[in-house]
Design an enzyme around this catalytic site. Structure first.
Site, PDB file in Angstrom:
ATOM      1  N   GLY A  15       0.807  -1.222   0.000  1.00  0.00           N
ATOM      2  CA  GLY A  15       0.000   0.000   0.000  1.00  0.00           C
ATOM      3  C   GLY A  15       0.838   1.269   0.000  1.00  0.00           C
ATOM      4  O   GLY A  15       2.014   1.251   0.377  1.00  0.00           O
ATOM      5  N   ARG A  19      -1.769   8.348   3.929  1.00  0.00           N
ATOM      6  CA  ARG A  19      -2.104   9.134   5.124  1.00  0.00           C
ATOM      7  C   ARG A  19      -0.879   9.461   5.982  1.00  0.00           C
ATOM      8  O   ARG A  19      -0.949  10.290   6.876  1.00  0.00           O
ATOM      9  CB  ARG A  19      -3.162   8.360   5.946  1.00  0.00           C
ATOM     10  CG  ARG A  19      -4.525   8.303   5.269  1.00  0.00           C
ATOM     11  CD  ARG A  19      -5.442   7.239   5.877  1.00  0.00           C
ATOM     12  NE  ARG A  19      -5.159   5.900   5.353  1.00  0.00           N
ATOM     13  CZ  ARG A  19      -5.843   4.799   5.678  1.00  0.00           C
ATOM     14  NH1 ARG A  19      -6.837   4.873   6.553  1.00  0.00           N
ATOM     15  NH2 ARG A  19      -5.526   3.630   5.161  1.00  0.00           N
ATOM     16  N   ASN A 234      -1.691   3.914  10.096  1.00  0.00           N
ATOM     17  CA  ASN A 234      -2.028   4.612   8.851  1.00  0.00           C
ATOM     18  C   ASN A 234      -1.546   6.054   8.883  1.00  0.00           C
ATOM     19  O   ASN A 234      -1.379   6.677   7.840  1.00  0.00           O
ATOM     20  CB  ASN A 234      -3.538   4.598   8.617  1.00  0.00           C
ATOM     21  CG  ASN A 234      -4.082   3.187   8.480  1.00  0.00           C
ATOM     22  OD1 ASN A 234      -3.497   2.362   7.769  1.00  0.00           O
ATOM     23  ND2 ASN A 234      -5.162   2.889   9.177  1.00  0.00           N
ATOM     24  N   ASN A 383      47.566   9.874  31.134  1.00  0.00           N
ATOM     25  CA  ASN A 383      46.609  10.955  31.392  1.00  0.00           C
ATOM     26  C   ASN A 383      46.848  12.070  30.383  1.00  0.00           C
ATOM     27  O   ASN A 383      47.972  12.556  30.245  1.00  0.00           O
ATOM     28  CB  ASN A 383      46.793  11.490  32.808  1.00  0.00           C
ATOM     29  CG  ASN A 383      45.680  12.459  33.189  1.00  0.00           C
ATOM     30  OD1 ASN A 383      44.633  12.037  33.649  1.00  0.00           O
ATOM     31  ND2 ASN A 383      45.904  13.751  32.971  1.00  0.00           N
ATOM     32  N   ALA A 386      44.130  18.669  30.018  1.00  0.00           N
ATOM     33  CA  ALA A 386      42.908  19.351  29.585  1.00  0.00           C
ATOM     34  C   ALA A 386      43.158  20.120  28.298  1.00  0.00           C
ATOM     35  O   ALA A 386      44.237  20.662  28.074  1.00  0.00           O
ATOM     36  CB  ALA A 386      42.444  20.308  30.682  1.00  0.00           C
TER      37      ALA A 386
HETATM   38  C1  UD1 Z   1      -7.629  -2.778   6.411  1.00  0.00           C
HETATM   39  C2  UD1 Z   1      -8.898  -3.623   6.374  1.00  0.00           C
HETATM   40  C3  UD1 Z   1      -9.742  -3.272   7.572  1.00  0.00           C
HETATM   41  C4  UD1 Z   1      -8.960  -3.541   8.835  1.00  0.00           C
HETATM   42  C5  UD1 Z   1      -7.622  -2.790   8.817  1.00  0.00           C
HETATM   43  C6  UD1 Z   1      -6.768  -3.282   9.951  1.00  0.00           C
HETATM   44  C7  UD1 Z   1      -9.475  -4.133   4.045  1.00  0.00           C
HETATM   45  C8  UD1 Z   1     -10.308  -3.779   2.883  1.00  0.00           C
HETATM   46  N1  UD1 Z   1      -9.621  -3.378   5.143  1.00  0.00           N
HETATM   47  O1  UD1 Z   1      -8.001  -1.397   6.282  1.00  0.00           O
HETATM   48  O2  UD1 Z   1     -10.915  -4.085   7.592  1.00  0.00           O
HETATM   49  O3  UD1 Z   1      -9.714  -3.147   9.975  1.00  0.00           O
HETATM   50  O4  UD1 Z   1      -6.897  -3.038   7.612  1.00  0.00           O
HETATM   51  O5  UD1 Z   1      -5.590  -2.536  10.074  1.00  0.00           O
HETATM   52  O6  UD1 Z   1      -8.710  -5.079   3.970  1.00  0.00           O
HETATM   53  N2  UD1 Z   1      -2.193  -3.287   0.815  1.00  0.00           N
HETATM   54  C9  UD1 Z   1      -1.596  -3.871  -0.282  1.00  0.00           C
HETATM   55  N3  UD1 Z   1      -2.129  -3.679  -1.498  1.00  0.00           N
HETATM   56  C10 UD1 Z   1      -3.247  -2.946  -1.707  1.00  0.00           C
HETATM   57  C11 UD1 Z   1      -3.861  -2.345  -0.579  1.00  0.00           C
HETATM   58  C12 UD1 Z   1      -3.312  -2.535   0.666  1.00  0.00           C
HETATM   59  O7  UD1 Z   1      -0.577  -4.547  -0.148  1.00  0.00           O
HETATM   60  O8  UD1 Z   1      -3.661  -2.832  -2.864  1.00  0.00           O
HETATM   61  C13 UD1 Z   1      -1.607  -3.510   2.138  1.00  0.00           C
HETATM   62  C14 UD1 Z   1      -1.112  -2.241   2.808  1.00  0.00           C
HETATM   63  O9  UD1 Z   1       0.265  -2.035   2.544  1.00  0.00           O
HETATM   64  C15 UD1 Z   1      -1.338  -2.529   4.282  1.00  0.00           C
HETATM   65  C16 UD1 Z   1      -2.489  -3.498   4.288  1.00  0.00           C
HETATM   66  O10 UD1 Z   1      -2.586  -4.037   2.979  1.00  0.00           O
HETATM   67  O11 UD1 Z   1      -0.217  -3.141   4.880  1.00  0.00           O
HETATM   68  C17 UD1 Z   1      -3.809  -2.840   4.666  1.00  0.00           C
HETATM   69  O12 UD1 Z   1      -4.094  -1.787   3.761  1.00  0.00           O
HETATM   70  P1  UD1 Z   1      -4.657  -0.395   4.278  1.00  0.00           P
HETATM   71  O13 UD1 Z   1      -4.889   0.464   3.102  1.00  0.00           O
HETATM   72  O14 UD1 Z   1      -3.836   0.112   5.375  1.00  0.00           O
HETATM   73  O15 UD1 Z   1      -6.085  -0.879   4.808  1.00  0.00           O
HETATM   74  P2  UD1 Z   1      -6.940  -0.216   5.976  1.00  0.00           P
HETATM   75  O16 UD1 Z   1      -7.700   0.918   5.441  1.00  0.00           O
HETATM   76  O17 UD1 Z   1      -6.093   0.008   7.166  1.00  0.00           O
HETATM   77 CA    CA Z   2      -3.939  -0.074   7.657  1.00  0.00          CA
END
Ligand code: UD1
Ligand code: CA
Length: 486
Positions: A15, A19, A234, A383, A386
Site C-alpha cells: 500500500g 495518510r 495509517n 593521562n 585538559a
Molecule cells: C484494512 C482492512 C480493515 C482492517 C484494517 C486493519 C481491508 C479492505 N480493510 O483497512 O478491515 O480493519 O486493515 O488494520 O482489507 N495493501 C496492499 N495492497 C493494496 C492495498 C493494501 O498490499 O492494494 C496492504 C497495505 O500495505 C497494508 C495493508 O494491505 O499493509 C492494509 O491496507 P490499508 O490500506 O492500510 O487498509 P486499511 O484501510 O487500514
Molecule cells: Ca492499515
C-alpha cells in the site's frame, strides 16, 4: 494452544501509505528501532510456515531489499498497482508454489502482532474446522477499521469497512485486525469472485468472509484481549502511539528482568537492545540498535547510545555515543561525544566536553577535559591534559597518533599526526608535538616566557587595567620600602 505450522503466510505491504504524508514507504517507518514490516516478518517467521511471502508494490525498490535483508528466505511478490487487499493476496499466492492447507494473511502495518497470537489463531482455526478465521479485538476507538458484523447467533456474517458502513455498523467497536487464517482452496475460490463495488472501488479482502459464508463454509473469529496487537499504522499519530506502547512493553520486559528504569516516560529502548540485571537507566535515556549494557552500569541522565557496548559497572552521563565499546568501570561524560571506533578500556575515562573517534583508550587511561581524540591510541594509565587536540587531519588525509603507557601530557597540547609519544613520556603545557617523543622524555615546544615591562601602563594609560597595575606596582614599592626600614 498448539497448532501445525501454516502452509504459507502472506504479508501485505504494497500500500501507498498516503495518510502518512511521507516520501518513505509506510511499512519502512520504524518503531522500537525496527521497521513496521520488520516486526511483522519476525512474528510471521516465528510460526515456521512452509512459505513466507511479502507483497510489495508502492516503494518496492526500497521495500523489497529491506525485506530480503531481514528474511533471506522470504518470497517477494510484486503487486504493481494497488487495487486493494484482495488483489494483493492474489499477487502473493501467484508468487508461491501451489499451497494446500492453511494460509495466514497478515498486514505489514500492524506491528505489535506476535507469533503467539498468530499461532493461537491457527490453533482455533484448525480445532474449530473453520474455512476462514479472523482475528478481532474490541477497541475504544474503532474509527477507520473494518467492523465485525455478527448475526443473531453471534457468528461472523461480514466485515464492513468504515466508508461503507451504516451508522449502526459504525457503532460496533469490534474490529478486523486484518489477520486471517484461511483454507487455501476457499481463499483462492473467494478471491476469484471479489468485486470492487464499494466506496473505495478496491478489491477488499474482507469480502472473502461474506463470500465464504454464502457458500456455506464455516467462518470463525478469535477475539484477542490485547487490542494493541490488532492496531494498524495509517498516520503519524498512530505510529507514535504504537511506538510508545511498544516501548512500554520493552521496558516492562526489562524491569521484570531486573533493570531499574527511573522514568519510563522519558526512556526509550529499541527492541534489539540487551540489558543485564541491575543496570540502571536514569531519565532521558535512549538506547538504540544493538546496544548492550552489562550489570551494574548506570546510564544517564540524558544519554543516547546507538550500537554501544557498555561494560560492568560503567557510568555514562549526558553522553551521545555510537558504535563504541566502553569498558568495565569506565566513566564517560558528562557532555561527551563518543563517535564510532571508540574503545575505552577498563576503568578508563572520557570526560567533560571530550570528543573521541577511532580512538583506543587503554585500561586506566584518562582524557578528563575539553579534548578531541581522533584516530589515536592511548596506552594504559596515561593521562591526557585538559584541552588537548589530536590534530588528525592535515586538510588532505587522516593520520594516527600513538601515546604510550603511563604518559602525562600537559594542558592545551596539540599532537600533530602522524606522531608517536613513547611510554612514560611527559609534555609541558601548550606543547605542539610534531616529532616522535622518546620514552621517558619531557617534550616542550613553547618558547621561554618573556615580559615587556610596563607595556599596559604605556599603551593603555588611563584604563582600569593600567590603574590596577599602577596601584599594584605602588603597593609593592611601598611594601619594599617598609621592609628596608624595619
Ligand atoms: C484494512 C482492512 C480493515 C482492517 C484494517 C486493519 C481491508 C479492505 N480493510 O483497512 O478491515 O480493519 O486493515 O488494520 O482489507 N495493501 C496492499 N495492497 C493494496 C492495498 C493494501 O498490499 O492494494 C496492504 C497495505 O500495505 C497494508 C495493508 O494491505 O499493509 C492494509 O491496507 P490499508 O490500506 O492500510 O487498509 P486499511 O484501510 O487500514
Ligand atoms: Ca492499515
Amino acid at each position: 494452544m498448539t497448532s501445525h505450522p501454516p502452509a504459507a503466510v502472506v504479508v501485505l505491504a504494497a500500500g501507498g501509505g498516503t495518510r502518512m504524508r511521507s516520501a518513505t514507504p509506510k511499512v519502512l517507518h520504524r518503531i522500537g528501532g525496527r521497521s513496521l514490516v520488520g516486526h511483522v516478518l519476525l512474528a510471521a517467521r516465528g510460526t515456521q510456515p512452509d512459505h513466507l511471502c511479502v507483497v510489495v508494490g508502492h516503494g518496492r525498490d526500497e521495500v523489497a531489499p529491506h525485506v530480503t535483508a531481514i528474511d533471506r528466505a522470504a518470497f517477494v511478490a510484486v503487486q504493481a498497482q494497488q487495487l486493494g487487499t484482495a488483489h494483493a493476496v492474489l499477487a502473493g499466492l501467484e508468487a508461491l508454489p501451489m499451497v494446500e492447507g492453511t494460509v495466514l494473511v497478515t498486514y505489514g502495518d500492524v506491528p505489535l502482532q506476535t507469533t503467539e497470537t498468530l499461532a493461537d489463531l491457527m490453533a482455533a482455526h484448525e480445532s474449530d474446522g473453520n474455512a476462514v478465521t479472523v482475528l478481532t479485538a474490541q477497541v475504544p476507538d474503532p474509527f477507520g477499521y473494518g467492523r465485525i458484523i455478527r448475526d443473531d447467533t453471534g457468528a461472523v456474517a461480514a466485515i464492513v469497512e468504515e466508508k461503507d458502513a451504516t451508522d449502526d455498523q459504525r457503532a460496533v467497536n469490534e474490529i478486523n485486525s486484518g489477520i486471517f487464517a484461511y483454507q487455501a482452496a476457499v481463499l483462492r475460490d473467494a478471491l476469484g469472485r471479489i468485486g470492487t463495488d464499494n466506496a473505495k472501488g478496491e478489491m477488499y479482502l474482507t469480502d472473502a468472509v461474506a463470500i465464504a459464508r454464502a457458500d456455506g463454509h464455516r467462518v470463525g473469529a478469535v477475539r484477542t484481549d490485547d487490542g494493541w496487537q490488532t492496531e494498524g499504522v495509517n498516520t503519524r499519530a498512530q505510529l507514535s502511539r504504537l511506538g510508545a506502547e511498544l516501548n512500554r512493553r520493552t521496558l516492562s520486559h526489562w524491569m521484570a528482568e531486573g533493570v531499574e528504569v527511573i522514568d519510563p516516560t522519558t526512556t526509550w529502548v529499541d527492541v534489539g537492545v540487551l540489558l543485564a540485571a541491575d543496570v540502571s537507566l536514569e531519565p532521558g535515556v535512549q538506547l538504540h540498535g544493538s546496544t548492550q549494557v552489562a550489570s551494574g552500569a548506570v546510564i544517564g541522565p540524558d544519554t543516547t547510545l546507538t550500537d554501544v557496548v557498555v561494560g560492568v559497572g560503567a557510568r555514562v552521563v549526558r553522553t551521545h555515543g555510537s558504535q563504541a565499546v566502553l569498558g568495565a568501570g569506565s566513566h564517560v561524560g558528562p557532555f561527551a561525544y563518543v563517535r564510532p571506533g571508540t574503545v575505552l578500556g577498563t576503568g578508563g575515562r572520557i570526560g567533560t566536553f571530550v570528543e573521541t573517534k577511532n580512538a583506543e583508550i587503554a585500561d586506566g587511561a584518562k582524557v578528563p577535559h575539553l579534548s578531541y581524540v581522533g584516530d589515536a591510541e592511548i596506552g594504559t594509565h596515561s593521562n591526557i591534559g585538559a584541552g588537548t587536540i589530536f590534530a588528525n587531519y592535515d586538510g588532505l588525509a587522516k593520520h594516527r597518533t600513538s601515546v604510550g603507557a603511563h604518559c602525562r601530557t600537559g594542558a592545551n597540547n596539540t599532537f600533530v599526526a602522524p606522531v608517536d609519544i613513547g611510554d612514560g613520556a611527559a609534555t609541558g603545557a601548550g606543547t605542539v608535538v610534531r616529532r616522535a617523543v622518546p620514552p621517558g622524555a619531557l617534550s616542550v615546544s613553547t618558547g621561554p616566557q618573556r615580559h615587556v615591562e610596563d607595556w599596559v601602563l604605556r599603551k593603555r594609560a588611563g584604563t582600569a587595567a593600567a590603574d590596577a597595575a599602577m596601584a599594584a606596582t605602588e603597593a609593592a614599592a611601598a611594601a619594599a620600602t617598609e621592609e628596608e626600614h624595619s
